[in-house]
Design a protein around this motif. Structure first.
Motif, PDB file in Angstrom:
ATOM      1  N   TYR A  61      51.088  39.664  35.976  1.00  0.00           N
ATOM      2  CA  TYR A  61      51.501  39.961  37.337  1.00  0.00           C
ATOM      3  C   TYR A  61      53.008  40.015  37.449  1.00  0.00           C
ATOM      4  CZ  TYR A  61      46.689  38.611  38.360  1.00  0.00           C
ATOM      5  OH  TYR A  61      45.320  38.531  38.382  1.00  0.00           O
ATOM      6  N   ALA A  62      53.473  40.824  38.389  1.00  0.00           N
ATOM      7  CA  ALA A  62      54.883  40.801  38.729  1.00  0.00           C
ATOM      8  C   ALA A  62      55.220  39.427  39.302  1.00  0.00           C
ATOM      9  CB  ALA A  62      55.190  41.889  39.755  1.00  0.00           C
ATOM     10  N   ASP A  63      56.433  38.970  39.036  1.00  0.00           N
ATOM     11  CA  ASP A  63      56.835  37.644  39.516  1.00  0.00           C
ATOM     12  C   ASP A  63      56.691  37.534  41.036  1.00  0.00           C
ATOM     13  OD1 ASP A  63      59.555  37.166  37.117  1.00  0.00           O
ATOM     14  OD2 ASP A  63      57.406  36.771  36.965  1.00  0.00           O
ATOM     15  N   SER A  64      56.916  38.627  41.729  1.00  0.00           N
ATOM     16  CA  SER A  64      56.903  38.603  43.183  1.00  0.00           C
ATOM     17  C   SER A  64      55.516  38.363  43.769  1.00  0.00           C
ATOM     18  CB  SER A  64      57.479  39.907  43.738  1.00  0.00           C
ATOM     19  OG  SER A  64      56.729  41.019  43.270  1.00  0.00           O
ATOM     20  N   VAL A  65      54.452  38.579  42.966  1.00  0.00           N
ATOM     21  CA  VAL A  65      53.100  38.417  43.491  1.00  0.00           C
ATOM     22  C   VAL A  65      52.316  37.338  42.750  1.00  0.00           C
ATOM     23  CG1 VAL A  65      53.091  40.851  44.130  1.00  0.00           C
ATOM     24  CG2 VAL A  65      51.952  40.138  42.022  1.00  0.00           C
ATOM     25  N   LYS A  66      52.915  36.770  41.741  1.00  0.00           N
ATOM     26  CA  LYS A  66      52.217  35.779  40.919  1.00  0.00           C
ATOM     27  C   LYS A  66      51.761  34.604  41.787  1.00  0.00           C
ATOM     28  CE  LYS A  66      53.929  35.889  36.885  1.00  0.00           C
ATOM     29  NZ  LYS A  66      54.807  35.718  35.707  1.00  0.00           N
ATOM     30  N   GLY A  67      50.502  34.223  41.615  1.00  0.00           N
ATOM     31  CA  GLY A  67      49.946  33.123  42.398  1.00  0.00           C
ATOM     32  C   GLY A  67      49.359  33.563  43.727  1.00  0.00           C
ATOM     33  N   ARG A  68      49.607  34.810  44.131  1.00  0.00           N
ATOM     34  CA  ARG A  68      49.092  35.302  45.406  1.00  0.00           C
ATOM     35  C   ARG A  68      48.091  36.445  45.228  1.00  0.00           C
ATOM     36  NH1 ARG A  68      52.437  37.779  48.854  1.00  0.00           N
ATOM     37  NH2 ARG A  68      53.902  38.509  47.250  1.00  0.00           N
ATOM     38  N   PHE A  69      48.282  37.264  44.192  1.00  0.00           N
ATOM     39  CA  PHE A  69      47.429  38.426  43.951  1.00  0.00           C
ATOM     40  C   PHE A  69      46.558  38.167  42.725  1.00  0.00           C
ATOM     41  CE2 PHE A  69      50.278  42.015  45.879  1.00  0.00           C
ATOM     42  CZ  PHE A  69      50.392  41.272  47.048  1.00  0.00           C
ATOM     43  N   THR A  70      45.349  38.755  42.754  1.00  0.00           N
ATOM     44  CA  THR A  70      44.427  38.647  41.621  1.00  0.00           C
ATOM     45  C   THR A  70      43.793  40.003  41.357  1.00  0.00           C
ATOM     46  OG1 THR A  70      43.914  36.345  42.202  1.00  0.00           O
ATOM     47  CG2 THR A  70      42.419  37.463  40.682  1.00  0.00           C
ATOM     48  N   ILE A  71      43.889  40.452  40.120  1.00  0.00           N
ATOM     49  CA  ILE A  71      43.266  41.713  39.712  1.00  0.00           C
ATOM     50  C   ILE A  71      41.942  41.396  39.025  1.00  0.00           C
ATOM     51  CG2 ILE A  71      44.516  41.761  37.504  1.00  0.00           C
ATOM     52  CD1 ILE A  71      44.564  44.825  37.743  1.00  0.00           C
ATOM     53  N   SER A  72      40.936  42.228  39.300  1.00  0.00           N
ATOM     54  CA  SER A  72      39.632  42.021  38.672  1.00  0.00           C
ATOM     55  C   SER A  72      38.899  43.355  38.589  1.00  0.00           C
ATOM     56  CB  SER A  72      38.806  41.002  39.474  1.00  0.00           C
ATOM     57  OG  SER A  72      38.542  41.476  40.779  1.00  0.00           O
ATOM     58  N   ARG A  73      37.762  43.337  37.919  1.00  0.00           N
ATOM     59  CA  ARG A  73      36.964  44.554  37.767  1.00  0.00           C
ATOM     60  C   ARG A  73      35.488  44.188  37.803  1.00  0.00           C
ATOM     61  NH1 ARG A  73      38.219  46.562  31.707  1.00  0.00           N
ATOM     62  NH2 ARG A  73      36.256  47.727  31.848  1.00  0.00           N
ATOM     63  N   ASP A  74      34.687  45.136  38.241  1.00  0.00           N
ATOM     64  CA  ASP A  74      33.233  44.999  38.214  1.00  0.00           C
ATOM     65  C   ASP A  74      32.701  46.224  37.480  1.00  0.00           C
ATOM     66  OD1 ASP A  74      30.462  45.076  38.742  1.00  0.00           O
ATOM     67  OD2 ASP A  74      30.711  44.003  40.624  1.00  0.00           O
ATOM     68  N   ASN A  75      32.332  46.039  36.233  1.00  0.00           N
ATOM     69  CA  ASN A  75      31.914  47.188  35.426  1.00  0.00           C
ATOM     70  C   ASN A  75      30.671  47.859  35.999  1.00  0.00           C
ATOM     71  OD1 ASN A  75      34.031  46.667  33.753  1.00  0.00           O
ATOM     72  ND2 ASN A  75      32.807  45.773  32.117  1.00  0.00           N
ATOM     73  N   ALA A  76      29.738  47.073  36.501  1.00  0.00           N
ATOM     74  CA  ALA A  76      28.496  47.644  37.022  1.00  0.00           C
ATOM     75  C   ALA A  76      28.744  48.544  38.223  1.00  0.00           C
ATOM     76  CB  ALA A  76      27.523  46.530  37.382  1.00  0.00           C
ATOM     77  N   LYS A  77      29.755  48.210  39.001  1.00  0.00           N
ATOM     78  CA  LYS A  77      30.079  49.004  40.189  1.00  0.00           C
ATOM     79  C   LYS A  77      31.180  50.019  39.914  1.00  0.00           C
ATOM     80  CE  LYS A  77      28.742  45.448  43.528  1.00  0.00           C
ATOM     81  NZ  LYS A  77      29.185  44.596  44.663  1.00  0.00           N
ATOM     82  N   ALA A  78      31.669  50.048  38.693  1.00  0.00           N
ATOM     83  CA  ALA A  78      32.760  50.969  38.336  1.00  0.00           C
ATOM     84  C   ALA A  78      33.915  50.831  39.320  1.00  0.00           C
ATOM     85  CB  ALA A  78      32.260  52.403  38.298  1.00  0.00           C
ATOM     86  N   THR A  79      34.278  49.605  39.615  1.00  0.00           N
ATOM     87  CA  THR A  79      35.296  49.333  40.632  1.00  0.00           C
ATOM     88  C   THR A  79      36.261  48.258  40.147  1.00  0.00           C
ATOM     89  OG1 THR A  79      33.740  49.914  42.389  1.00  0.00           O
ATOM     90  CG2 THR A  79      35.676  48.644  43.024  1.00  0.00           C
ATOM     91  N   MET A  80      37.515  48.454  40.448  1.00  0.00           N
ATOM     92  CA  MET A  80      38.508  47.411  40.215  1.00  0.00           C
ATOM     93  C   MET A  80      39.048  46.957  41.563  1.00  0.00           C
ATOM     94  SD  MET A  80      41.574  49.773  38.644  1.00  0.00           S
ATOM     95  CE  MET A  80      42.859  48.562  38.631  1.00  0.00           C
ATOM     96  N   TYR A  81      39.579  45.751  41.589  1.00  0.00           N
ATOM     97  CA  TYR A  81      39.999  45.147  42.844  1.00  0.00           C
ATOM     98  C   TYR A  81      41.400  44.547  42.714  1.00  0.00           C
ATOM     99  CZ  TYR A  81      34.944  45.248  43.615  1.00  0.00           C
ATOM    100  OH  TYR A  81      33.632  45.645  43.737  1.00  0.00           O
TER     101      TYR A  81
END
Length: 117
Positions: A61-81
């Protein structure tokens, strides 16, 4: 041609939360050879990398968002968040998802996030 469609942007007060989604028109997410990223671009500024979900599952993560933003993915739904908490006015930008692999380099159309003070 695979497309990435983003959703979830909007107007939120400082301290609030949003979850951005990025859905692929065809399920390319079952491949483990894809790096998935979120970028953002504020008015008058360069596009900046916000979060990375790399091959193998590590995140960064960029330092400016670390601890506040979370990236994830759901392969079954072909979606990232991108889960965004404790939002600040300086998080205001157009957010873009990006998927890159050996034969793939795809961008979403962008979704506006506006954080009011």
């Amino acid at each position: 041609q695979v497309q990435l469609v983003e959703s979830g942007g909007g107007l939120v007060q400082a301290g609030g939360s949003l979850r951005l989604s990025c859905a692929a028109s065809r399920n390319i997410f079952t491949s483990n050879a894809m790096n998935m990223d979120w970028y953002r671009q504020a008015p008058g500024k360069q596009r900046e990398l916000v979060a990375v979900l790399a091959v193998g599952g590590s995140t960064n993560y960029a330092d400016s968002v670390k601890g506040r933003f979370t990236i994830s993915r759901d392969n079954a739904k072909a979606t990232m968040y991108l889960q965004m908490n404790s939002l600040k006015p300086e998080d205001t930008a157009v957010y873009y998802c990006h998927v890159q692999g050996p034969f793939t380099n795809l961008w979403g159309q962008g979704t506006q996030v506006t954080v009011s003070s």
